[in-house]
Design an enzyme around this catalytic site. Sequence first.
Site, PDB file in Angstrom:
ATOM      1  N   THR A 164       0.841  -1.311   0.065  1.00 13.67           N
ATOM      2  CA  THR A 164      -0.038  -0.088  -0.079  1.00 13.67           C
ATOM      3  C   THR A 164       0.783   1.291   0.106  1.00 13.67           C
ATOM      4  OG1 THR A 164      -1.811   1.243   1.225  1.00 13.67           O
ATOM      5  CG2 THR A 164      -0.126  -0.121   2.405  1.00 13.67           C
ATOM      6  N   GLU A 187      -4.738   0.199 -10.388  1.00 16.13           N
ATOM      7  CA  GLU A 187      -5.765  -0.041  -9.951  1.00 16.13           C
ATOM      8  C   GLU A 187      -6.676  -0.003 -11.345  1.00 16.13           C
ATOM      9  OE1 GLU A 187      -7.843   1.525  -6.545  1.00 16.13           O
ATOM     10  OE2 GLU A 187      -6.037   1.194  -5.392  1.00 16.13           O
ATOM     11  N   ASP A 196      -8.347  -2.694  -0.947  1.00 16.00           N
ATOM     12  CA  ASP A 196      -8.951  -1.825  -1.625  1.00 16.00           C
ATOM     13  C   ASP A 196     -10.275  -1.319  -0.868  1.00 16.00           C
ATOM     14  OD1 ASP A 196      -9.042   0.062  -3.827  1.00 16.00           O
ATOM     15  OD2 ASP A 196     -10.205  -0.972  -5.175  1.00 16.00           O
ATOM     16  N   GLY A 220      -7.755  10.147   5.879  1.00 12.83           N
ATOM     17  CA  GLY A 220      -8.772   9.955   4.848  1.00 12.83           C
ATOM     18  C   GLY A 220      -9.998  10.835   5.391  1.00 12.83           C
ATOM     19  N   LYS A 261     -11.447   2.868  16.903  1.00 14.77           N
ATOM     20  CA  LYS A 261     -11.669   2.386  15.636  1.00 14.77           C
ATOM     21  C   LYS A 261     -11.319   1.201  15.065  1.00 14.77           C
ATOM     22  CE  LYS A 261     -10.552   3.741  10.900  1.00 14.77           C
ATOM     23  NZ  LYS A 261      -9.788   4.573   9.881  1.00 14.77           N
TER      24      LYS A 261
HETATM   25  P1  ITT Z   1      -3.332   2.181  -1.920  1.00  8.31           P
HETATM   26  O1  ITT Z   1      -4.310   1.926  -3.032  1.00  8.31           O
HETATM   27  O2  ITT Z   1      -2.041   2.302  -2.013  1.00  8.31           O
HETATM   28  O3  ITT Z   1      -3.542   1.080  -0.684  1.00  8.31           O
HETATM   29  P2  ITT Z   1      -5.266   4.353  -1.450  1.00  8.31           P
HETATM   30  O4  ITT Z   1      -5.151   5.640  -0.296  1.00  8.31           O
HETATM   31  O5  ITT Z   1      -5.130   4.894  -2.658  1.00  8.31           O
HETATM   32  O6  ITT Z   1      -3.906   3.522  -1.009  1.00  8.31           O
HETATM   33  P3  ITT Z   1      -7.642   3.079  -1.365  1.00  8.31           P
HETATM   34  O7  ITT Z   1      -7.948   3.164  -2.884  1.00  8.31           O
HETATM   35  O8  ITT Z   1      -8.151   1.740  -0.991  1.00  8.31           O
HETATM   36  O9  ITT Z   1      -6.158   3.398  -1.007  1.00  8.31           O
HETATM   37  O10 ITT Z   1      -8.535   4.032  -0.478  1.00  8.31           O
HETATM   38  C1  ITT Z   1      -9.749   4.882  -1.033  1.00  8.31           C
HETATM   39  C2  ITT Z   1      -9.859   6.326  -0.076  1.00  8.31           C
HETATM   40  O11 ITT Z   1     -10.677   5.925   0.848  1.00  8.31           O
HETATM   41  C3  ITT Z   1      -8.531   6.569   0.067  1.00  8.31           C
HETATM   42  O12 ITT Z   1      -8.409   8.303   0.280  1.00  8.31           O
HETATM   43  C4  ITT Z   1      -8.357   6.425   1.621  1.00  8.31           C
HETATM   44  O13 ITT Z   1      -7.862   7.485   2.414  1.00  8.31           O
HETATM   45  C5  ITT Z   1      -9.694   6.586   2.257  1.00  8.31           C
HETATM   46  N1  ITT Z   1      -9.902   5.317   3.215  1.00  8.31           N
HETATM   47  C6  ITT Z   1      -9.748   4.241   3.104  1.00  8.31           C
HETATM   48  N2  ITT Z   1      -9.875   3.619   4.373  1.00  8.31           N
HETATM   49  C7  ITT Z   1     -10.199   4.464   5.199  1.00  8.31           C
HETATM   50  C8  ITT Z   1     -10.604   4.654   6.605  1.00  8.31           C
HETATM   51  O14 ITT Z   1     -10.517   3.496   7.367  1.00  8.31           O
HETATM   52  N3  ITT Z   1     -10.758   5.864   6.981  1.00  8.31           N
HETATM   53  C9  ITT Z   1     -10.878   7.065   6.150  1.00  8.31           C
HETATM   54  N4  ITT Z   1     -10.503   6.894   5.046  1.00  8.31           N
HETATM   55  C10 ITT Z   1     -10.587   5.838   4.510  1.00  8.31           C
END
Ligand code: ITT
Length: 181
Positions: free
Chosen positions: A7, A36, A65, A141, A160
């Site tokens: 990640t 992706e 994801d 996030g 959490k």
């Molecule tokens: P990788 O694909 O490299 O793992 P990414 O940040 O692109 O990293 P995702 O596509 O899975 O990962 O994430 C989708 C979005 O949702 C991303 O902006 C995250 O910050 C947010 N997100 C995922 N899990 C979260 C959580 O537990 N709390 C808050 N935001 C989250």
Amino acid sequence: MNVYFVTSNEGKFREAKEIGKRYEVNVEWIRREYLEPQGKDLEEIAKISAKLLANEIDKPFFLEDSGLFIQALNGFPGPYSSYVFKTIGNEGILKLMNGVEDRSAYFLAVIAFWDGEKVLTFKGKVEGKIAKEMRGDKGFGFDPIFEYNGKTFAEMGEEKNEVSHRRRALESFFEYLKSLK
Ligand code: ITT
């Protein structure tokens, strides 16, 4: 037991590392971005990403994801969560939700594990609400706008990890790993 998590997101890694401790699993970080494919279904996206990455990583690994699905926005941002977070962010989501009564939303996490031969997937979901304003300074996030039992994830900190989508997906993944022993 060691498992490798691919990640680029430090927040996701930190949580997985913490949750791993509870299951005696040591989560190691392969910090990198990966391709992706676009699509509607997180599970499909995760599976295809893992298969592509398997050509480049010569040991078992997992990726995850995740996405935020908002009921009143027909599931948006869902599979586009990462892009939407980088572009309009929490403030943009709050604007879209301005005056909207139904604030229900959920987070979904799909883990894709490449075991050296095939991809296995594990899912976790948590239901909550979109807060009216950002609250809390923990997490990452969308945490400041996602409310669970009256508190945002960013107000909860360690708590959490008891209830999150990530915890639930990792729990079934780690149970599976244990069952192999
Ligand atoms: P990788 O694909 O490299 O793992 P990414 O940040 O692109 O990293 P995702 O596509 O899975 O990962 O994430 C989708 C979005 O949702 C991303 O902006 C995250 O910050 C947010 N997100 C995922 N899990 C979260 C959580 O537990 N709390 C808050 N935001 C989250």
